[in-house]
Scaffold this motif. Structure first.
Motif, PDB file in Angstrom:
ATOM      1  N   GLY A 138       0.791  -1.222   0.000  1.00 19.54           N
ATOM      2  CA  GLY A 138       0.000   0.000   0.000  1.00 19.54           C
ATOM      3  C   GLY A 138       0.819   1.265   0.000  1.00 19.54           C
ATOM      4  O   GLY A 138       0.444   2.263   0.643  1.00 19.54           O
ATOM      5  N   GLY A 139       1.960   1.258  -0.750  1.00 22.29           N
ATOM      6  CA  GLY A 139       2.762   2.468  -0.863  1.00 22.29           C
ATOM      7  C   GLY A 139       3.685   2.726   0.317  1.00 22.29           C
ATOM      8  O   GLY A 139       4.285   3.808   0.401  1.00 22.29           O
ATOM      9  N   ARG A 140       3.804   1.762   1.214  1.00 17.89           N
ATOM     10  CA  ARG A 140       4.727   1.915   2.344  1.00 17.89           C
ATOM     11  C   ARG A 140       5.612   0.673   2.410  1.00 17.89           C
ATOM     12  O   ARG A 140       5.192  -0.443   2.067  1.00 17.89           O
ATOM     13  N   VAL A 141       6.869   0.860   2.845  1.00 19.54           N
ATOM     14  CA  VAL A 141       7.820  -0.238   2.959  1.00 19.54           C
ATOM     15  C   VAL A 141       8.192  -0.428   4.420  1.00 19.54           C
ATOM     16  O   VAL A 141       8.436   0.542   5.150  1.00 19.54           O
ATOM     17  N   THR A 142       8.212  -1.670   4.842  1.00 19.29           N
ATOM     18  CA  THR A 142       8.624  -2.027   6.194  1.00 19.29           C
ATOM     19  C   THR A 142       9.983  -2.705   6.117  1.00 19.29           C
ATOM     20  O   THR A 142      10.170  -3.650   5.323  1.00 19.29           O
ATOM     21  N   ILE A 143      10.949  -2.212   6.921  1.00 16.96           N
ATOM     22  CA  ILE A 143      12.302  -2.783   6.889  1.00 16.96           C
ATOM     23  C   ILE A 143      12.627  -3.399   8.247  1.00 16.96           C
ATOM     24  O   ILE A 143      12.150  -2.940   9.295  1.00 16.96           O
ATOM     25  N   THR A 144      13.438  -4.453   8.209  1.00 18.63           N
ATOM     26  CA  THR A 144      13.822  -5.146   9.447  1.00 18.63           C
ATOM     27  C   THR A 144      15.345  -5.217   9.592  1.00 18.63           C
ATOM     28  O   THR A 144      15.865  -6.075  10.298  1.00 18.63           O
ATOM     29  N   HIS A 145      16.052  -4.298   8.931  1.00 15.19           N
ATOM     30  CA  HIS A 145      17.519  -4.338   8.944  1.00 15.19           C
ATOM     31  C   HIS A 145      18.046  -2.918   8.841  1.00 15.19           C
ATOM     32  O   HIS A 145      17.656  -2.174   7.937  1.00 15.19           O
ATOM     33  N   ALA A 146      18.905  -2.525   9.754  1.00 16.48           N
ATOM     34  CA  ALA A 146      19.498  -1.178   9.712  1.00 16.48           C
ATOM     35  C   ALA A 146      20.669  -1.146   8.746  1.00 16.48           C
ATOM     36  O   ALA A 146      21.403  -2.137   8.586  1.00 16.48           O
ATOM     37  N   VAL A 147      20.852  -0.017   8.083  1.00 16.07           N
ATOM     38  CA  VAL A 147      22.002   0.177   7.198  1.00 16.07           C
ATOM     39  C   VAL A 147      22.683   1.488   7.556  1.00 16.07           C
ATOM     40  O   VAL A 147      22.019   2.456   7.944  1.00 16.07           O
TER      41      VAL A 147
END
Length: 417
Positions: A138-147
């Motif tokens: 729905g136009g949003r991204v969920t991340i589970t890893h820091a960069v």
């Protein structure tokens, strides 16, 4: 090391050699007369294996823009602090970037852009989260890893800085070198010119392969051997002529312009029909004739104008040996290559005595077995099959009486490069 002086009156036919030059003397003469040839422009497609005539300086940086090193999402590295499987972070996706098609909108803090490998990283964003650590809905991204900032981003000039020397003159070009040059947008290079080599085959008894021959005639083996060797060493075949034993035809072919190196196969020794040494002395300079080595002792060399002339014995193994020791060295040097033997070298233990004689260099064909190195029992200069049955050769120097069992020797291997 003094160079033997020859004159136009030198004629050893049916007399034999009164002296033979040392191999080192011949090498010194060659090295003194083989500065690299001038440079010429060439396309990248014609440059493989050739030698650079001038430095390659990068006209651009590589990369020229910050680019993604992974498929994923570009964002600010600082915005991802604390992201993990237990603390997923969510960002709005503003759009996407593709190779050659950048995202051109604004990138406020806390936003992300979908991005593909090689795409320009949008201004303001400085890191890429790989796709495997992200999920978009729905136009949003969920991340589970820091960069971290700059992670998975190729920075401007990271590979090649603009104005830097990326390849130095004198380098022999490999496929990856040409790929690098192409990445800079260059279509041509300045390369050392390849030596033009004229191949002259003498002997009334010599016939081309595939043609009928008489019972006492022989097929021409040396031409194919020499053509392969000069191509290996970077030479260009200017012409290939079979001349028989006609002194006038040989003289005309020797003196004709257009070649940097002339190879004469056969007619280099002391027989009545061995015209080439006398003709070379008459037309130019016969610098060396007769070398203290086995095989190839009748080899010779000199000059006609700026062209170097090499007299190669007609016996096939002697011809191969004389080319490798002398003519090949000259062709490689003229083309800007190293003078080293163009064979892979290996160290091995002598299993059966290698016999030599003090005062001459010996080119010994050998086999490699479980016990070590053994010389071939049959080693005549006309036995070309000895070079196909051998795994390589050992060079016994003039100061040596050979090598006994247990000695460590360098074996130069006959194998395709």
């Amino acid at each position: 090391m003094p160079t033997p002086q020859r004159t136009a009156s030198t004629d050893v036919r049916m007399r034999g050699f009164t002296q033979r030059s040392e191999v080192g003397t011949a090498w010194a003469w060659i090295d003194a007369h083989t500065p690299p040839l001038a440079t010429e422009p060439a396309t990248l497609g014609d440059a493989i294996g050739r030698v650079l005539g001038q430095d390659v300086v990068a006209p651009i940086a590589v990369p020229e823009f910050d680019r993604a090193a992974m498929d994923g999402y570009a964002l600010r590295g600082g915005d991802t602090t604390g992201a993990s499987d237990y603390n997923a972070l969510e960002f709005p996706v503003l759009g996407e970037a593709w190779p050659g098609r950048p995202f051109e909108g604004a990138t406020p803090a806390g936003s992300a852009v979908r991005i593909m490998t090689g795409s320009p990283v949008p201004p303001g964003l400085d890191a890429v989260v790989p796709a495997e650590y992200a999920s978009e809905h729905g136009g949003r991204v969920t991340i589970t890893h820091a960069v971290a900032p700059s992670q998975h981003v190729g920075r401007i000039g990271e590979d090649i800085a603009r104005g830097s020397t990326v390849l130095a003159a004198g380098r022999r070009l490999r496929p990856q070198d040409l790929g690098l040059v192409a990445s800079l947008g260059l279509a041509q290079l300045q390369l050392v010119r390849q030596p033009r080599v004229r191949l002259l085959v003498t002997g009334n008894e010599v016939r081309p392969p595939g043609e009928p021959k008489g019972p006492y005639e022989i097929y021409d083996a040396n031409s194919l051997t020499l053509r392969g060797l000069l191509a290996r060493d970077g030479g260009l075949l200017e012409s290939h002529q079979r001349l028989g034993d006609d002194p006038q035809r040989i003289a005309q072919a020797l003196a004709a312009p257009g070649a940097d190196v002339v190879l004469v196969s056969g007619g280099s020794s002391v027989g009545a029909e061995d015209h080439a040494p006398r003709l070379l002395a008459t037309l130019g300079e016969l610098a060396i004739h007769g070398v203290a080595m086995r095989p190839s002792s009748p080899a010779g060399m000199g000059r006609i104008g700026e062209a170097l002339v090499f007299l190669l014995p007609g016996n096939p193994v002697s011809c191969l040996c004389a080319y490798d020791f002398f003519a090949g060295r000259a062709i490689r040097r003229l083309g800007g290559r190293a003078t080293d033997w163009p064979y892979r070298a290996a160290t091995a233990t002598v299993a059966r005595k290698i016999v030599s004689q003090v005062g001459r260099v010996d080119y010994v064909r050998v086999k490699l077995g479980e016990a070590g190195v053994e010389p071939l029992a049959l080693s005549g200069a006309s036995v070309l099959s000895s070079t196909t049955r051998a795994d390589g050769f050992v060079v016994a120097p003039a100061e040596s009486e050979g090598y006994g069992p247990g000695a460590q020797v360098t074996v130069y291997l006959y194998e395709c490069p």
